[in-house]
Write a protein that holds these residues in place. Structure first.
Motif, mmCIF file in Angstrom:
data_model
loop_
_atom_site.group_PDB
_atom_site.id
_atom_site.type_symbol
_atom_site.label_atom_id
_atom_site.label_comp_id
_atom_site.label_asym_id
_atom_site.label_seq_id
_atom_site.Cartn_x
_atom_site.Cartn_y
_atom_site.Cartn_z
ATOM 1 N N THR A 63 -7.964 -4.904 -0.728
ATOM 2 C CA THR A 63 -6.656 -5.276 -0.808
ATOM 3 C C THR A 63 -5.597 -4.763 0.127
ATOM 4 O O THR A 63 -4.917 -5.244 0.807
ATOM 5 C CB THR A 63 -6.243 -4.815 -2.335
ATOM 6 N N VAL A 67 -3.528 -6.895 2.614
ATOM 7 C CA VAL A 67 -1.969 -6.777 2.724
ATOM 8 C C VAL A 67 -1.715 -6.192 4.271
ATOM 9 O O VAL A 67 -0.609 -6.591 4.793
ATOM 10 C CB VAL A 67 -1.634 -5.661 1.774
ATOM 11 N N ASP A 88 7.539 -3.147 -5.016
ATOM 12 C CA ASP A 88 6.060 -3.497 -5.133
ATOM 13 C C ASP A 88 5.903 -3.780 -6.234
ATOM 14 O O ASP A 88 5.728 -3.081 -7.270
ATOM 15 C CB ASP A 88 5.095 -2.204 -4.661
ATOM 16 N N ALA A 96 -0.544 -1.880 -1.949
ATOM 17 C CA ALA A 96 0.531 -2.535 -1.130
ATOM 18 C C ALA A 96 1.408 -1.367 -0.737
ATOM 19 O O ALA A 96 2.047 -1.560 0.577
ATOM 20 C CB ALA A 96 1.133 -3.752 -1.817
ATOM 21 N N ILE A 157 6.934 -7.155 -2.260
ATOM 22 C CA ILE A 157 5.635 -7.515 -2.134
ATOM 23 C C ILE A 157 4.934 -7.838 -3.521
ATOM 24 O O ILE A 157 5.102 -7.116 -4.450
ATOM 25 C CB ILE A 157 4.701 -6.622 -1.553
ATOM 26 N N SER A 159 1.276 -8.636 -4.470
ATOM 27 C CA SER A 159 -0.031 -8.665 -4.057
ATOM 28 C C SER A 159 -1.088 -8.796 -5.209
ATOM 29 O O SER A 159 -1.082 -7.788 -5.949
ATOM 30 C CB SER A 159 -0.584 -7.460 -2.871
ATOM 31 N N VAL A 188 0.653 -12.236 -1.708
ATOM 32 C CA VAL A 188 -0.523 -12.301 -1.224
ATOM 33 C C VAL A 188 -1.779 -12.718 -2.440
ATOM 34 O O VAL A 188 -1.548 -12.042 -3.492
ATOM 35 C CB VAL A 188 -1.340 -10.885 -0.673
ATOM 36 N N TYR A 260 -1.919 -16.001 2.141
ATOM 37 C CA TYR A 260 -0.599 -15.271 2.075
ATOM 38 C C TYR A 260 0.647 -15.982 2.417
ATOM 39 O O TYR A 260 0.449 -17.204 3.272
ATOM 40 C CB TYR A 260 -0.545 -13.935 2.826
#
Length: 328
Positions: A63, A67, A88, A96, A157, A159, A188, A260
């Motif tokens: 991950t 990212v 986040d 992330a 973000i 993710s 992502v 992404y």
């Protein structure tokens, strides 16, 4: 593309957590958690500290790599972007946030949101001795409720999180996330056809809400790819010893496939083409599949154009390519 290794502080914190841990037990837990995700489950399978650590050992390196690769692509397109605050979403063990801290020295405020208590506890432990993340704020609860009260951030973000939501929940959450994005949003997902489809759906929705694409797309228009093709990239990453044991792997590396999209409030000033697959290199030419502002293109750079050919030989899957370097 250079393999993004975990930061030294994070590796040290993970190593400290490994003392006394049964690697076989952790491997079994990681396998069960992975199966839960593959079967359509969510982080509810992570209930204990050992579960959280097993999950982190199995998934954190990949991950982090995905990212980091996405953030590097964003930085290349928007080199003057210097966010001071991060939000986040679905932060898990904080992967992330670690990647963003490495990518942007300008970041000062880190706010993490997740509903999982075990992952939150692990993230706080891992960040406790970090020079950048020791002051992070980690709120636990349902994402929409937390977002409603959250302050907007320069960089947001999400993710590997939207797959856990239904289509209706995903759409509603996307609008709320975008409302909390002061400048740039990065989403992502796994580099599967399903992950790409989720990315494209949110991309379309948020462009209609006023967003502009910074990366990977060189335009705000409809994706020109058609099934069975899909837009995804790959990042090679090193495996730590514990990572290899948890995954039952022999190779010292693995390749993480990801999709992404980075969306911005203001249109970006440059829109280079994007290499969509590893180019084919021969003594005669370099052949590369590109996404350009005008759509898909197959670039063929002949060896007789020595400077252009030399540059094209260095192209890698996922790279941004200036239009001036392309000869169709």
């Amino acid at each position: 593309m250079t393999a993004p290794d975990l930061p030294a502080e994070l590796k040290a914190a993970l190593d400290a957590k490994l003392h006394g841990l049964s690697r076989n037990d952790a491997a079994e837990r990681a396998s069960l958690i992975s199966k839960t995700y593959r079967d359509g489950g969510n982080s509810g399978a992570i209930k204990t500290e050992t579960d959280a650590l097993a999950y982190a050992l199995a998934r954190m390196p990949a991950t982090y790599a995905a990212v980091t690769a996405s953030l590097n692509a964003l930085r290349e397109i928007t080199p003057h972007f210097a966010p001071t605050s991060l939000l986040d979403i679905g932060a898990g063990p904080g992967t992330a946030s670690w990647a963003a801290a490495e990518a942007f020295a300008s970041l000062k405020e880190f706010t993490l949101l997740d509903a999982n208590a075990a992952l939150r506890a692990l993230a706080l432990d891992l960040g406790r001795d970090s020079t950048r993340l020791r002051e992070l704020i980690y709120q636990r609860g349902e994402a929409r409720a937390l977002l409603a009260a959250a302050e907007p951030a320069d960089l947001v973000i999400a993710s590997y999180v939207i797959a856990e939501l239904s289509d209706a929940e995903r759409s509603a959450l996307a609008e709320l996330i975008w409302a909390k994005t002061r400048d740039t949003l990065l989403i992502v997902e796994p580099g599967t056809p399903a992950g790409y489809a989720r990315i494209i759906a949110l991309r379309t929705q948020l462009i209609a809400s006023g967003a502009h694409v910074a990366a990977p797309c060189p335009h705000d228009g409809k994706c020109p790819l058609t099934p069975p093709d899909w837009c995804h990239f790959t990042q090679r990453l090193p495996r730590l010893r514990a990572h290899k044991h948890i995954k039952g792997a022999e190779l010292p590396f693995e390749d993480e496939k990801f999709s992404y999209v980075a969306l911005t409030r203001a249109p970006v000033t440059q829109h280079p083409a994007r290499v969509l697959a590893q180019p084919a290199v021969s003594k005669v030419e370099v052949s590369a599949k590109l996404c350009t502002a005008e759509g898909l293109a197959l670039a063929r750079i002949p060896s007789r154009t020595k400077p252009d050919y030399a540059r094209a030989r260095r192209w890698r899957w996922g790279d941004a390519v200036e239009q001036a370097d392309i000869e169709r």
